[in-house]
Write an enzyme that holds these catalytic residues in place. Sequence first.
Site, PDB file in Angstrom:
ATOM      1  N   LYS A   1       0.869  -1.188   0.000  1.00 26.39           N
ATOM      2  CA  LYS A   1       0.000   0.000   0.000  1.00 26.39           C
ATOM      3  C   LYS A   1       0.893   1.221   0.000  1.00 26.39           C
ATOM      4  O   LYS A   1       1.850   1.281   0.775  1.00 26.39           O
ATOM      5  CB  LYS A   1      -0.844  -0.010   1.288  1.00 26.39           C
ATOM      6  CG  LYS A   1      -1.860   1.088   1.377  1.00 26.39           C
ATOM      7  CD  LYS A   1      -3.189   0.661   0.811  1.00 26.39           C
ATOM      8  CE  LYS A   1      -4.096   1.830   0.501  1.00 26.39           C
ATOM      9  NZ  LYS A   1      -3.693   2.603  -0.706  1.00 26.39           N
TER      10      LYS A   1
ATOM     11  N   LYS B   1       5.266   2.303   8.658  1.00 26.15           N
ATOM     12  CA  LYS B   1       4.041   3.051   8.975  1.00 26.15           C
ATOM     13  C   LYS B   1       2.833   2.115   9.032  1.00 26.15           C
ATOM     14  O   LYS B   1       2.068   2.139   9.992  1.00 26.15           O
ATOM     15  CB  LYS B   1       3.834   4.132   7.917  1.00 26.15           C
ATOM     16  CG  LYS B   1       2.790   5.170   8.270  1.00 26.15           C
ATOM     17  CD  LYS B   1       2.604   6.162   7.121  1.00 26.15           C
ATOM     18  CE  LYS B   1       3.925   6.826   6.743  1.00 26.15           C
ATOM     19  NZ  LYS B   1       3.749   7.784   5.620  1.00 26.15           N
TER      20      LYS B   1
ATOM     21  N   LYS C   1       5.525   2.177  -2.902  1.00 23.49           N
ATOM     22  CA  LYS C   1       5.455   3.586  -3.288  1.00 23.49           C
ATOM     23  C   LYS C   1       5.761   3.658  -4.766  1.00 23.49           C
ATOM     24  O   LYS C   1       6.472   2.790  -5.306  1.00 23.49           O
ATOM     25  CB  LYS C   1       6.479   4.404  -2.510  1.00 23.49           C
ATOM     26  CG  LYS C   1       6.136   5.855  -2.406  1.00 23.49           C
ATOM     27  CD  LYS C   1       5.101   6.127  -1.320  1.00 23.49           C
ATOM     28  CE  LYS C   1       4.705   7.582  -1.261  1.00 23.49           C
ATOM     29  NZ  LYS C   1       3.941   7.886  -0.049  1.00 23.49           N
TER      30      LYS C   1
ATOM     31  N   THR D   1      -4.881  13.046   6.893  1.00 30.33           N
ATOM     32  CA  THR D   1      -3.484  13.137   7.323  1.00 30.33           C
ATOM     33  C   THR D   1      -3.304  14.262   8.343  1.00 30.33           C
ATOM     34  O   THR D   1      -2.715  14.053   9.416  1.00 30.33           O
ATOM     35  CB  THR D   1      -2.567  13.330   6.100  1.00 30.33           C
ATOM     36  OG1 THR D   1      -2.767  12.207   5.239  1.00 30.33           O
ATOM     37  CG2 THR D   1      -1.110  13.399   6.503  1.00 30.33           C
TER      38      THR D   1
ATOM     39  N   ASN E   1      -2.470  20.656   1.764  1.00 26.34           N
ATOM     40  CA  ASN E   1      -3.558  19.804   2.230  1.00 26.34           C
ATOM     41  C   ASN E   1      -3.355  19.385   3.687  1.00 26.34           C
ATOM     42  O   ASN E   1      -4.171  19.691   4.563  1.00 26.34           O
ATOM     43  CB  ASN E   1      -3.638  18.587   1.282  1.00 26.34           C
ATOM     44  CG  ASN E   1      -4.648  17.547   1.740  1.00 26.34           C
ATOM     45  OD1 ASN E   1      -5.248  17.668   2.804  1.00 26.34           O
ATOM     46  ND2 ASN E   1      -4.828  16.524   0.943  1.00 26.34           N
TER      47      ASN E   1
ATOM     48  N   SER F   1      -7.211   5.350   4.115  1.00 29.90           N
ATOM     49  CA  SER F   1      -7.142   4.575   2.866  1.00 29.90           C
ATOM     50  C   SER F   1      -7.527   3.118   3.133  1.00 29.90           C
ATOM     51  O   SER F   1      -8.180   2.471   2.317  1.00 29.90           O
ATOM     52  CB  SER F   1      -5.729   4.613   2.283  1.00 29.90           C
ATOM     53  OG  SER F   1      -5.489   5.860   1.707  1.00 29.90           O
TER      54      SER F   1
HETATM   55  P1  NAD Z   1       0.354  19.596  -0.808  1.00 25.98           P
HETATM   56  O1  NAD Z   1       0.960  19.668  -2.161  1.00 25.98           O
HETATM   57  O2  NAD Z   1      -1.105  19.797  -0.654  1.00 25.98           O
HETATM   58  O3  NAD Z   1       1.053  20.703   0.124  1.00 25.98           O
HETATM   59  C1  NAD Z   1       2.418  20.945   0.148  1.00 25.98           C
HETATM   60  C2  NAD Z   1       2.620  22.416   0.504  1.00 25.98           C
HETATM   61  O4  NAD Z   1       4.012  22.632   0.665  1.00 25.98           O
HETATM   62  C3  NAD Z   1       2.149  23.404  -0.561  1.00 25.98           C
HETATM   63  O5  NAD Z   1       1.415  24.428   0.087  1.00 25.98           O
HETATM   64  C4  NAD Z   1       3.437  23.978  -1.133  1.00 25.98           C
HETATM   65  O6  NAD Z   1       3.297  25.334  -1.529  1.00 25.98           O
HETATM   66  C5  NAD Z   1       4.341  23.871   0.072  1.00 25.98           C
HETATM   67  N1  NAD Z   1       5.768  23.876  -0.242  1.00 25.98           N
HETATM   68  C6  NAD Z   1       6.427  23.272  -1.259  1.00 25.98           C
HETATM   69  N2  NAD Z   1       7.752  23.549  -1.195  1.00 25.98           N
HETATM   70  C7  NAD Z   1       7.906  24.336  -0.095  1.00 25.98           C
HETATM   71  C8  NAD Z   1       9.018  24.945   0.523  1.00 25.98           C
HETATM   72  N3  NAD Z   1      10.249  24.785   0.023  1.00 25.98           N
HETATM   73  N4  NAD Z   1       8.825  25.672   1.642  1.00 25.98           N
HETATM   74  C9  NAD Z   1       7.593  25.825   2.160  1.00 25.98           C
HETATM   75  N5  NAD Z   1       6.508  25.261   1.632  1.00 25.98           N
HETATM   76  C10 NAD Z   1       6.661  24.532   0.518  1.00 25.98           C
HETATM   77  O7  NAD Z   1       0.841  18.215  -0.193  1.00 25.98           O
HETATM   78  P2  NAD Z   1       0.230  17.402   1.054  1.00 25.98           P
HETATM   79  O8  NAD Z   1      -0.701  16.391   0.545  1.00 25.98           O
HETATM   80  O9  NAD Z   1      -0.218  18.373   2.088  1.00 25.98           O
HETATM   81  O10 NAD Z   1       1.527  16.633   1.554  1.00 25.98           O
HETATM   82  C11 NAD Z   1       2.542  17.288   2.288  1.00 25.98           C
HETATM   83  C12 NAD Z   1       3.544  16.275   2.783  1.00 25.98           C
HETATM   84  O11 NAD Z   1       2.882  15.330   3.596  1.00 25.98           O
HETATM   85  C13 NAD Z   1       4.248  15.471   1.666  1.00 25.98           C
HETATM   86  O12 NAD Z   1       5.580  15.263   2.065  1.00 25.98           O
HETATM   87  C14 NAD Z   1       3.509  14.154   1.672  1.00 25.98           C
HETATM   88  O13 NAD Z   1       4.309  13.072   1.243  1.00 25.98           O
HETATM   89  C15 NAD Z   1       3.172  14.018   3.135  1.00 25.98           C
HETATM   90  N6  NAD Z   1       2.032  13.142   3.330  1.00 25.98           N
HETATM   91  C16 NAD Z   1       0.816  13.502   2.823  1.00 25.98           C
HETATM   92  C17 NAD Z   1      -0.246  12.639   2.982  1.00 25.98           C
HETATM   93  C18 NAD Z   1      -1.606  13.000   2.458  1.00 25.98           C
HETATM   94  O14 NAD Z   1      -2.514  12.208   2.647  1.00 25.98           O
HETATM   95  N7  NAD Z   1      -1.787  14.170   1.883  1.00 25.98           N
HETATM   96  C19 NAD Z   1      -0.085  11.430   3.673  1.00 25.98           C
HETATM   97  C20 NAD Z   1       1.161  11.118   4.210  1.00 25.98           C
HETATM   98  C21 NAD Z   1       2.216  11.988   4.020  1.00 25.98           C
END
Ligand code: NAD
Length: 414
Positions: A67, A91, A103, A187, A217, A343
């Site tokens: 997954k 995880k 992944k 998340t 997000n 999920s």
């Molecule tokens: P997202 O794209 O919605 O948000 C990422 C944010 O980071 C954006 O607002 C972007 O502008 C900002 N960003 C990018 N580069 C940056 C920088 N250098 N400095 C400051 N801000 C910056 O992504 P997300 O879904 O919120 O995921 C964020 C992190 O969480 C990722 O690493 C992802 O792997 C991890 N994650 C997300 C989920 C999920 O369900 N969304 C689950 C597990 C892990």
Amino acid sequence: MSSSPLDVCAFLERAAEALDLNTDVREVLRHPTRSVAASITVRMGDGALKTFPAWRTIYSNALGPAKGGIRFHPSVDEHEVNTLAFLMTFKTALAGLPFGAGKGGIAVDPSDLSRHELERLARGYVRALRHDLGAGRDIPAPDVNTNGTVLAWMADELAALEGTAQTAAITGKPIVLGGIEGRAEATGRGAAQVVLALKEFLDLPDNASFAIQGFGNAGAQFARDMHAAGYRIVAASDSHGAVYNADGFDPAEAEAYKAKNGSLKGFAEAVPDNDLRKVKVDVLVPAALGGWIDETNADDVAASTVVEVSNQACTVEGADRLVARGVHVVPDILANAGGVSVSYLEWVQNRSGERMSRQDVFRDLDSRMHAMAKQVAARAQNDDTDLRSAAYRIAVSRIAEAIESMGTQRLFNE
Ligand code: NAD
């Protein structure tokens, strides 16, 4: 496939030492089970063909089908996909889910592609990997730059190839296509539940202040939930800049500002050098891309707690430096496990044909995250160790038990 262990394997080796794990299990867990590279060739809008490198890694299937998300980003490569698949392994095990881990990713900047080109790319990815995917084999989900629409194209392509519906083979779908209520919030909400459950362990004051790196997000949802719980969000950043307000601000207003202006820039006072690490807050929350805290800047971190919402927010050296300084680090495999937990509920819903209400999803998520956090804190206290070491010890024990129960004659390389 590269056979040298990943940097993050240090977390595994330390847990293996502490658990006195047998050498067979260590050897199995040091390497991904299967890693596939593919070239996805897409007919672009101008008629030319363009090829994008892509990968999918199943790191472990000891506890169940793999997954893990699929990332579309120009910097994606095999090493990153393997690292993220490694993290997923511990995880899903820590979360007690009946899943192994994988992944995937495509090296692409999706903003360079039209919607039709993006759809052809997503469908091409599934065609390249169709024999590996399936509800009982490997179940992809969204990650950076992949959303419900992209996952819907993928599920539809797999269904067309297999000739049967493939709803449970892919999660993160739009609700109308079998997706689950509350996945978008999962998340950030899950991470907030972890922090609330660990309030005493982390010694958080009632009016604790938070800085969020990556107001997307997960980061914005986390901020909303902590604000609703009475805490102060004083700083946040996105890819355009970082802003600060000592009195705290309402994350909903920051989101509305960002939606209108395209970024947080100008919402509040700018942070010097755009560097949130140096801002004096109780809790720093990396929620953008990995590797943000490393050995060169870990000493700049002013907070007493770091919550890794992004995967591998701290490099191994960066994390070690923080822990040596007495900073609590809530590890990614605990902090952001809410996404994969919901999920899992989507997968269960798709297999049973039932629908869960939003209320039931949140109730289930909150209680899972709370229990997981308490278990990790209790292990940390019992073993007199940090939260990451405790989390890995719990996860590695579970996977080791599964591997030992199956016996090592089982074919890991199918
Ligand atoms: P997202 O794209 O919605 O948000 C990422 C944010 O980071 C954006 O607002 C972007 O502008 C900002 N960003 C990018 N580069 C940056 C920088 N250098 N400095 C400051 N801000 C910056 O992504 P997300 O879904 O919120 O995921 C964020 C992190 O969480 C990722 O690493 C992802 O792997 C991890 N994650 C997300 C989920 C999920 O369900 N969304 C689950 C597990 C892990």
